[in-house]
Design a protein around this motif. Structure first.
Motif, PDB file in Angstrom:
ATOM      1  N   TYR A   1     -48.448 116.171  49.946  1.00 56.91           N
ATOM      2  CA  TYR A   1     -49.903 116.242  49.904  1.00 56.91           C
ATOM      3  C   TYR A   1     -50.441 115.191  48.946  1.00 56.91           C
ATOM      4  CZ  TYR A   1     -50.149 120.659  52.452  1.00 56.91           C
ATOM      5  OH  TYR A   1     -50.079 121.625  53.415  1.00 56.91           O
ATOM      6  N   GLN A   2     -51.125 114.187  49.486  1.00 57.39           N
ATOM      7  CA  GLN A   2     -51.739 113.160  48.656  1.00 57.39           C
ATOM      8  C   GLN A   2     -53.136 113.627  48.272  1.00 57.39           C
ATOM      9  OE1 GLN A   2     -52.523 109.330  50.447  1.00 57.39           O
ATOM     10  NE2 GLN A   2     -52.497 108.341  48.442  1.00 57.39           N
TER      11      GLN A   2
ATOM     12  N   THR B   1     -56.705 113.164  46.882  1.00 58.51           N
ATOM     13  CA  THR B   1     -57.669 112.084  46.712  1.00 58.51           C
ATOM     14  C   THR B   1     -59.036 112.601  46.279  1.00 58.51           C
ATOM     15  OG1 THR B   1     -58.235 112.187  49.058  1.00 58.51           O
ATOM     16  CG2 THR B   1     -56.548 110.586  48.403  1.00 58.51           C
TER      17      THR B   1
ATOM     18  N   GLY C   1     -46.069 116.152  40.814  1.00 55.13           N
ATOM     19  CA  GLY C   1     -45.728 114.993  41.641  1.00 55.13           C
ATOM     20  C   GLY C   1     -44.326 114.469  41.441  1.00 55.13           C
TER      21      GLY C   1
ATOM     22  N   PRO D   1     -53.022 109.276  43.888  1.00 57.88           N
ATOM     23  CA  PRO D   1     -52.950 107.893  44.376  1.00 57.88           C
ATOM     24  C   PRO D   1     -51.998 107.012  43.566  1.00 57.88           C
ATOM     25  CG  PRO D   1     -55.224 108.626  44.320  1.00 57.88           C
ATOM     26  CD  PRO D   1     -54.402 109.695  43.647  1.00 57.88           C
TER      27      PRO D   1
ATOM     28  N   GLN E   1     -49.229 107.835  42.400  1.00 60.26           N
ATOM     29  CA  GLN E   1     -47.842 108.212  42.700  1.00 60.26           C
ATOM     30  C   GLN E   1     -47.474 107.934  44.163  1.00 60.26           C
ATOM     31  OE1 GLN E   1     -48.676 112.252  41.364  1.00 60.26           O
ATOM     32  NE2 GLN E   1     -47.029 112.060  39.860  1.00 60.26           N
ATOM     33  N   THR E   2     -48.326 107.241  44.884  1.00 59.58           N
ATOM     34  CA  THR E   2     -48.118 107.023  46.312  1.00 59.58           C
ATOM     35  C   THR E   2     -46.831 106.257  46.606  1.00 59.58           C
ATOM     36  OG1 THR E   2     -50.486 107.098  46.737  1.00 59.58           O
ATOM     37  CG2 THR E   2     -49.131 106.053  48.421  1.00 59.58           C
TER      38      THR E   2
ATOM     39  N   ALA F   1     -43.858 108.477  46.170  1.00 60.59           N
ATOM     40  CA  ALA F   1     -43.796 109.470  47.249  1.00 60.59           C
ATOM     41  C   ALA F   1     -43.273 108.836  48.533  1.00 60.59           C
ATOM     42  CB  ALA F   1     -45.173 110.097  47.481  1.00 60.59           C
ATOM     43  N   ARG F   2     -43.698 107.624  48.830  1.00 57.52           N
ATOM     44  CA  ARG F   2     -43.196 106.929  50.029  1.00 57.52           C
ATOM     45  C   ARG F   2     -41.701 106.660  49.921  1.00 57.52           C
ATOM     46  NH1 ARG F   2     -48.228 102.738  50.720  1.00 57.52           N
ATOM     47  NH2 ARG F   2     -49.617 104.211  51.761  1.00 57.52           N
TER      48      ARG F   2
ATOM     49  N   ARG G   1     -53.166 113.907  53.876  1.00 60.31           N
ATOM     50  CA  ARG G   1     -54.078 113.225  52.953  1.00 60.31           C
ATOM     51  C   ARG G   1     -55.404 113.961  53.008  1.00 60.31           C
ATOM     52  NH1 ARG G   1     -54.601 107.455  54.333  1.00 60.31           N
ATOM     53  NH2 ARG G   1     -52.713 107.275  53.125  1.00 60.31           N
TER      54      ARG G   1
END
Length: 149
Positions: free
Chosen positions: A6-7, A9, A92, A110, A112-113, A116-117, A139
């Motif tokens: 879960y991103q 934002t 996270g 954001p 930590q995106t 996470a990828r 998102r």
């Protein structure tokens, strides 16, 4: 195991934890919420209790007596004395112990995106050689809902 990413934002972590915790309890499950940040855990606990009399979400820290009774347990580690099958990583940070849970929610901001990828790619690669892992990625949209990625 199922891993859901879960991103965040729009809404703060504690609000999203409350949403996912409510859904977990509605599904008849228990949850372990993990964060290494004690201030974040305190904010989450407060948000869970403030859900209102009809919806308040009983919770407690793993270090207090009777932790095993709590439907939602807050901790800095992935040990679940409440026998939770659902794990929520509020800070996270992925922990390998997450593999022992039926379902894991990873909340990340954001900033930590990229991590996470990279984790997503690593878990996908491992899933091809190990037990099947289901994935979900979401998102938050501007209205506060969640869109699949």
């Amino acid at each position: 195991m199922r891993a859901d990413f879960y991103q965040l934002t729009r809404d703060p972590v504690e609000q999203v934890v409350a949403l996912l915790a409510r859904k977990t309890l509605q599904a008849g499950e228990r949850m372990l919420v993990v964060s290494k940040d004690s201030d974040q855990r305190a904010a989450i606990a407060e948000a869970l209790w403030k859900e209102g009399p009809a919806h308040f979400l009983a919770n407690g820290e793993a270090t207090v007596p009777h932790a095993a009774r709590q439907p939602i347990l807050l901790s800095d580690a992935c040990a679940a004395p409440n026998e939770a099958r659902f794990l929520l990583l509020a800070d996270g940070i992925w922990r390998e112990e997450a593999n022992a849970f039926a379902r894991t929610f990873l909340l990340f901001g954001p900033d930590q995106t990229q991590a996470a990828r990279a984790l997503w790619r690593d878990l996908r690669a491992r899933a091809q050689t190990e037990d099947a892992v289901e994935f979900g990625a979401f998102r938050q949209n501007e209205e506060g809902g969640w869109n699949p990625l």
